[in-house]
Write a protein that holds these residues in place. Structure first.
Motif, short mmCIF file in Angstrom:
data_model
loop_
_atom_site.label_atom_id
_atom_site.label_comp_id
_atom_site.label_asym_id
_atom_site.label_seq_id
_atom_site.Cartn_x
_atom_site.Cartn_y
_atom_site.Cartn_z
N THR A 1 0.84 -1.19 0.00
CA THR A 1 0.00 0.00 0.00
C THR A 1 0.88 1.24 0.00
O THR A 1 2.02 1.22 0.48
N LYS B 1 -5.11 -0.57 -2.60
CA LYS B 1 -3.67 -0.36 -2.78
C LYS B 1 -3.19 0.99 -2.27
O LYS B 1 -1.99 1.19 -2.07
N LYS C 1 -3.64 4.52 0.28
CA LYS C 1 -4.18 5.08 1.53
C LYS C 1 -4.86 6.43 1.29
O LYS C 1 -5.90 6.72 1.88
#
Length: 285
Positions: A96, A119, A121
């Protein structure tokens, strides 16, 4: 400060990636636009790294030291740039990251955030808003975008941009923070055409007049925290198209205006930009 450059084979191309900051720090992927390379982020990167982040800035396909596919269709964002970034994340073992994009990198970031919320934030969009907001921004935006029509004329556009020591390109992109470096990279065989192919594949006259209908599955809606950043000296994009991007975000949304900056916010206002980005990333870690 750890600083590495990679040449990574991913999605059928060799990609150049600047990788700065500790490997175990939260990752942030920064995407550039035309006529740039990953170098556009060099002023802001140390500020982000000092705040505790790992910054990864790739040269997008066709730019800088990344391979340049031959066909216009190869520069379609959905089928080219998106799988490039996802493949690079896999190769670098990044599960991520925060995603940010400027200029053409912004539409790539918008699409990645919308289609792969697992994937990423957060999303940070500089200058360019959501494509639906851009396309519906009205007459002023269409007027500011006329140069994109000129970019469709393969050969003619290249020849006039290069004429007289790139005088027309220098004039059109006059606020660029390092135009000589950009021209040096574009001067290599085929590189100017590769950069212009981003417009030919994604901002053709047909797409501008008759954009594809919204995806019925809602894949254009961003569902991660998003910030849109626009600058007071912006010549090519209206404030409206950024503000109205809120309509396409079903998550925390924030809009920031940086007054004393041109289109090239990363060059002109690295301190203000870094402050906004770090606050956004820390708030939604």
């Amino acid at each position: 400060m750890r600083e590495v450059t990679h040449q990574i084979d991913a999605n059928g191309l060799s990609h150049f990636v600047r990788d700065i900051g500790e490997e175990n720090a939260p990752a942030a992927i920064l995407l550039h636009g035309f006529p740039d390379s990953s170098a556009v982020w060099q002023k802001v990167t140390p500020l982000l790294v000092s705040a505790g982040f790992r910054v990864l800035a790739p040269d997008l396909r066709g730019f800088g030291r990344t391979d340049m596919p031959a066909k216009v269709a190869d520069y379609d964002i959905a089928t080219g740039a998106l799988p490039d970034i996802l493949a690079l994340m896999d190769r670098l073992n990044i599960s991520t990251a925060h995603i940010a994009g400027h200029d053409f990198g912004a539409p790539v970031a918008w699409m990645l955030a919308a289609q792969h919320p697992d994937k990423f934030k957060t999303l940070t969009a500089l200058s360019v808003g959501h494509m639906r907001a851009f396309l519906s921004a009205g007459a002023e935006q269409k007027w500011r975008s006329l140069y994109m029509v000129y970019h469709q004329f393969r050969g003619l556009c290249e020849a006039t941009y290069k004429f007289n020591d790139w005088a027309l390109l220098r004039k059109h992109w006059s606020a660029h923070g390092d135009i000589d470096e950009a021209i040096s990279l574009l001067s290599r065989p085929g590189r100017l055409t590769a950069g212009l192919n981003w417009y030919r594949a994604n901002a053709s006259i047909g797409r501008m007049l008759y954009p594809p209908k919204p995806d019925s599955r809602g894949e254009e809606i961003v569902r991660i925290p998003t910030i849109g950043i626009w600058s007071g000296g912006e010549k090519y994009l209206t404030e409206t198209q950024m503000i109205n991007s809120a309509k396409y975000v079903d998550a925390p949304w924030r809009y920031e205006k940086i007054e004393n900056a041109s289109h090239w916010i990363p060059y002109d206002a690295p301190d203000a930009l870094a402050k906004i980005m770090v606050e956004h990333w820390r708030l939604h870690a």
